[in-house]
Design a protein around this motif. Structure first.
Motif, short mmCIF file in Angstrom:
data_model
loop_
_atom_site.label_atom_id
_atom_site.label_comp_id
_atom_site.label_asym_id
_atom_site.label_seq_id
_atom_site.Cartn_x
_atom_site.Cartn_y
_atom_site.Cartn_z
N SER A 19 0.82 -1.20 0.00
CA SER A 19 0.00 0.00 0.00
C SER A 19 0.86 1.26 0.00
CB SER A 19 -0.93 0.00 1.23
OG SER A 19 -1.64 1.20 1.32
N ALA A 20 1.92 1.26 0.82
CA ALA A 20 2.81 2.42 0.87
C ALA A 20 3.48 2.66 -0.48
CB ALA A 20 3.87 2.23 1.95
N ARG A 21 3.92 1.59 -1.13
CA ARG A 21 4.57 1.75 -2.44
C ARG A 21 3.57 2.19 -3.51
NH1 ARG A 21 8.60 -2.78 -3.97
NH2 ARG A 21 9.88 -1.57 -2.54
N ALA A 22 2.35 1.67 -3.44
CA ALA A 22 1.33 2.06 -4.42
C ALA A 22 1.04 3.56 -4.32
CB ALA A 22 0.06 1.26 -4.20
N ARG A 23 1.07 4.10 -3.10
CA ARG A 23 0.80 5.53 -2.92
C ARG A 23 1.99 6.40 -3.27
NH1 ARG A 23 -0.69 3.75 2.13
NH2 ARG A 23 1.01 4.97 3.04
N GLN A 24 3.20 5.96 -2.89
CA GLN A 24 4.37 6.83 -2.95
C GLN A 24 5.43 6.41 -3.97
OE1 GLN A 24 4.33 9.61 -1.49
NE2 GLN A 24 2.67 9.33 -0.01
N GLY A 25 5.23 5.30 -4.66
CA GLY A 25 6.18 4.87 -5.67
C GLY A 25 7.52 4.51 -5.06
N ASP A 26 8.60 4.91 -5.74
CA ASP A 26 9.95 4.54 -5.31
C ASP A 26 10.61 5.61 -4.44
OD1 ASP A 26 9.64 2.23 -6.74
OD2 ASP A 26 10.68 2.97 -8.52
N SER A 27 9.83 6.47 -3.86
CA SER A 27 10.39 7.55 -3.03
C SER A 27 10.69 7.05 -1.62
CB SER A 27 9.41 8.72 -2.95
OG SER A 27 8.29 8.36 -2.17
N LEU A 28 11.49 7.83 -0.89
CA LEU A 28 11.74 7.53 0.51
C LEU A 28 10.48 7.67 1.35
CD1 LEU A 28 15.24 9.17 1.08
CD2 LEU A 28 14.69 6.74 1.23
N GLN A 29 9.53 8.45 0.86
CA GLN A 29 8.28 8.60 1.61
C GLN A 29 7.57 7.27 1.79
OE1 GLN A 29 7.16 11.82 2.88
NE2 GLN A 29 6.16 10.29 4.17
N ALA A 30 7.70 6.37 0.80
CA ALA A 30 7.09 5.04 0.93
C ALA A 30 7.68 4.30 2.13
CB ALA A 30 7.30 4.24 -0.35
N VAL A 31 9.00 4.43 2.33
CA VAL A 31 9.66 3.75 3.46
C VAL A 31 9.22 4.38 4.78
CG1 VAL A 31 11.87 3.04 4.44
CG2 VAL A 31 11.61 3.22 1.96
N HIS A 89 10.88 -11.11 9.82
CA HIS A 89 11.98 -10.16 9.74
C HIS A 89 12.56 -10.11 8.32
CE1 HIS A 89 12.46 -10.51 14.33
NE2 HIS A 89 12.00 -9.32 14.05
N LYS A 90 12.65 -11.27 7.68
CA LYS A 90 13.19 -11.32 6.32
C LYS A 90 12.26 -10.61 5.34
CE LYS A 90 16.18 -15.36 6.71
NZ LYS A 90 17.38 -14.55 6.51
N GLU A 91 10.96 -10.77 5.55
CA GLU A 91 9.97 -10.09 4.70
C GLU A 91 10.17 -8.58 4.75
OE1 GLU A 91 6.61 -10.02 2.18
OE2 GLU A 91 7.29 -11.87 3.12
N TRP A 92 10.28 -8.06 5.97
CA TRP A 92 10.47 -6.62 6.15
C TRP A 92 11.84 -6.20 5.61
CZ3 TRP A 92 8.30 -2.17 6.63
CH2 TRP A 92 8.98 -1.08 7.17
N GLN A 93 12.90 -6.93 5.92
CA GLN A 93 14.24 -6.57 5.45
C GLN A 93 14.31 -6.54 3.93
OE1 GLN A 93 17.44 -8.85 7.17
NE2 GLN A 93 18.92 -8.18 5.65
N ARG A 94 13.73 -7.54 3.28
CA ARG A 94 13.76 -7.57 1.81
C ARG A 94 13.05 -6.36 1.22
NH1 ARG A 94 13.11 -13.33 2.24
NH2 ARG A 94 10.85 -13.07 2.25
N TRP A 95 11.92 -5.99 1.82
CA TRP A 95 11.18 -4.85 1.28
C TRP A 95 11.96 -3.55 1.46
CZ3 TRP A 95 9.06 -0.20 2.84
CH2 TRP A 95 8.21 0.40 1.91
N VAL A 96 12.55 -3.35 2.64
CA VAL A 96 13.33 -2.14 2.88
C VAL A 96 14.52 -2.08 1.93
CG1 VAL A 96 14.78 -0.90 4.55
CG2 VAL A 96 12.61 -1.92 5.29
N GLU A 97 15.22 -3.20 1.76
CA GLU A 97 16.37 -3.22 0.84
C GLU A 97 15.94 -2.89 -0.59
OE1 GLU A 97 19.16 -6.52 3.17
OE2 GLU A 97 17.83 -7.15 1.54
N ASP A 98 14.85 -3.51 -1.03
CA ASP A 98 14.36 -3.24 -2.38
C ASP A 98 13.96 -1.78 -2.53
OD1 ASP A 98 13.43 -4.11 -5.05
OD2 ASP A 98 11.43 -3.66 -4.25
N SER A 99 13.33 -1.22 -1.51
CA SER A 99 12.87 0.18 -1.56
C SER A 99 14.05 1.14 -1.62
CB SER A 99 11.99 0.49 -0.35
OG SER A 99 10.82 -0.28 -0.38
N LEU A 100 15.09 0.87 -0.82
CA LEU A 100 16.26 1.75 -0.84
C LEU A 100 17.01 1.64 -2.17
CD1 LEU A 100 17.34 3.66 1.48
CD2 LEU A 100 15.54 2.08 2.13
N CYS A 101 17.07 0.43 -2.72
CA CYS A 101 17.69 0.25 -4.03
C CYS A 101 16.92 1.03 -5.10
CB CYS A 101 17.72 -1.24 -4.38
SG CYS A 101 18.54 -1.61 -5.95
N ARG A 102 15.60 0.97 -5.06
CA ARG A 102 14.77 1.72 -6.00
C ARG A 102 14.96 3.22 -5.82
NH1 ARG A 102 9.35 -0.77 -7.51
NH2 ARG A 102 9.59 -3.02 -7.35
#
Length: 236
Positions: free
Chosen positions: A74-86, A122-135
Motif C-alpha cells: 500500500s505504501a509503495r502504491a501511494r508513494q512509488g519509489d520515493s523515501l516517503q514510501a519507506v 523479519h526477512k519479509e520486512w528486510q527484503r522490502w526495505v532493501e528493495d525500496s532503498l535500491c529503488r
C-alpha cells in the motif's frame, strides 16, 4: 456454507488467542489448553484446525506476514519509489505492532530463540526495505555518497529495535518516536532536492486509536532525553 463460516471463525479465534498467548509468555511456555480456553473452543476443536503448537505458531506468523505485505504494498502504491514510501511503511508497521495482536505475536515468535524455527517476518520486512532503498537510489532519491545497502541495514536495525522495545512498552511504538527517528535519518539519506517534500510523520494521518501501553512506566520516571550527538555519514 454456515459450517464453513463457523470453521473460519473458529480458526480466526484460535490464531488470535495464540498470538495473544505467544506475545505474553513466549512459544515454549504457551499452553494449548490456555489458548483453546481463550478462544472459547475445546482442545479437540483446536487440534482439528492445528495439529500441534508449531503449526499454530506458523499460522500466526503467516497472518502477520500477510499484514506486513499489505501495508508495504500500500505504501509503495501511494508513494512509488520515493523515501516517503519507506517512512510511511515504517509508521504503519509500528502502528500494527502496537494495535494488532497477531502482528505483535508474529514478531514475538520471530524473535523467540527458544523456538528454533526460521520466521518469514523479519526477512519479509528486510527484503522490502532493501528493495525500496535500491529503488530510491536508482531514481535519484538518495543523497550523494549514500549506499543503499548500508542505509537499509540502519533502517532495519532501528525498526527492529523499536519492535523489541515496544513488545514490553508500547509507548516506544508511538508516532512521535518514529517521527523523531526519521527527523534524524532523512537529512542524511535524502537528496536535498527532495528533502523538503518528505513528511517525517508519515503522509497519512493515524486512522486508529492510540496504542495502549503494555507495561506502564512508573509515573515518577522521566522520559529519557534525546541524544544530541551527530549521526555518522552513510558511505559506500
Amino acid at each position: 456454507m454456515v459450517r464453513q463460516e463457523r470453521a473460519a471463525r473458529t480458526r480466526r479465534s484460535l490464531i488470535q488467542a495464540a498470538a495473544e498467548t505467544f506475545a505474553e509468555v513466549g512459544f515454549v511456555p504457551a499452553s494449548l489448553t490456555v489458548i483453546s480456553k481463550r478462544a472459547g473452543v475445546s482442545n479437540g476443536a483446536l487440534h482439528f484446525h492445528f495439529a500441534n503448537k508449531g503449526v499454530l505458531a506458523e499460522a500466526v506468523e503467516a497472518e502477520a506476514a500477510e499484514t506486513v505485505r499489505r501495508l508495504t504494498e500500500s505504501a509503495r502504491a501511494r508513494q512509488g519509489d520515493s523515501l516517503q514510501a519507506v517512512v510511511d511503511a515504517t509508521h504503519e508497521l509500528m502502528a500494527a505492532l502496537a494495535q494488532d495482536v497477531v502482528v505483535r505475536g508474529g514478531f514475538g515468535l520471530a524473535g523467540d530463540i527458544a523456538r528454533r524455527a526460521v520466521s518469514p517476518l523479519h526477512k519479509e520486512w528486510q527484503r522490502w526495505v532493501e528493495d525500496s532503498l535500491c529503488r530510491a537510489e536508482s531514481s535519484g532519491a538518495l543523497a550523494r555518497g549514500v549506499s543503499w545497502p548500508v542505509a537499509a541495514r540502519v533502517i532495519v536495525a532501528a525498526t527492529t529495535g523499536f519492535e523489541v522495545l515496544g513488545s514490553k512498552d508500547a509507548s516506544w511504538l508511538n508516532r512521535q518516536n518514529i517521527t523523531r527517528s526519521w527527523e534524524l535519518l532523512l537529512p542524511l539519506l535524502a537528496d536535498g532536492r527532495d528533502l523538503g517534500a518528505l513528511v517525517c510523520a508519515g503522509s497519512r494521518p493515524p486512522t486508529t486509536a492510540p496504542a495502549p501501553t503494555l507495561v506502564p512506566a512508573p509515573a515518577s520516571t522521566p522520559a529519557p532525553a534525546a541524544p544530541e550527538q551527530a549521526w555518522g555519514t552513510f558511505g559506500r
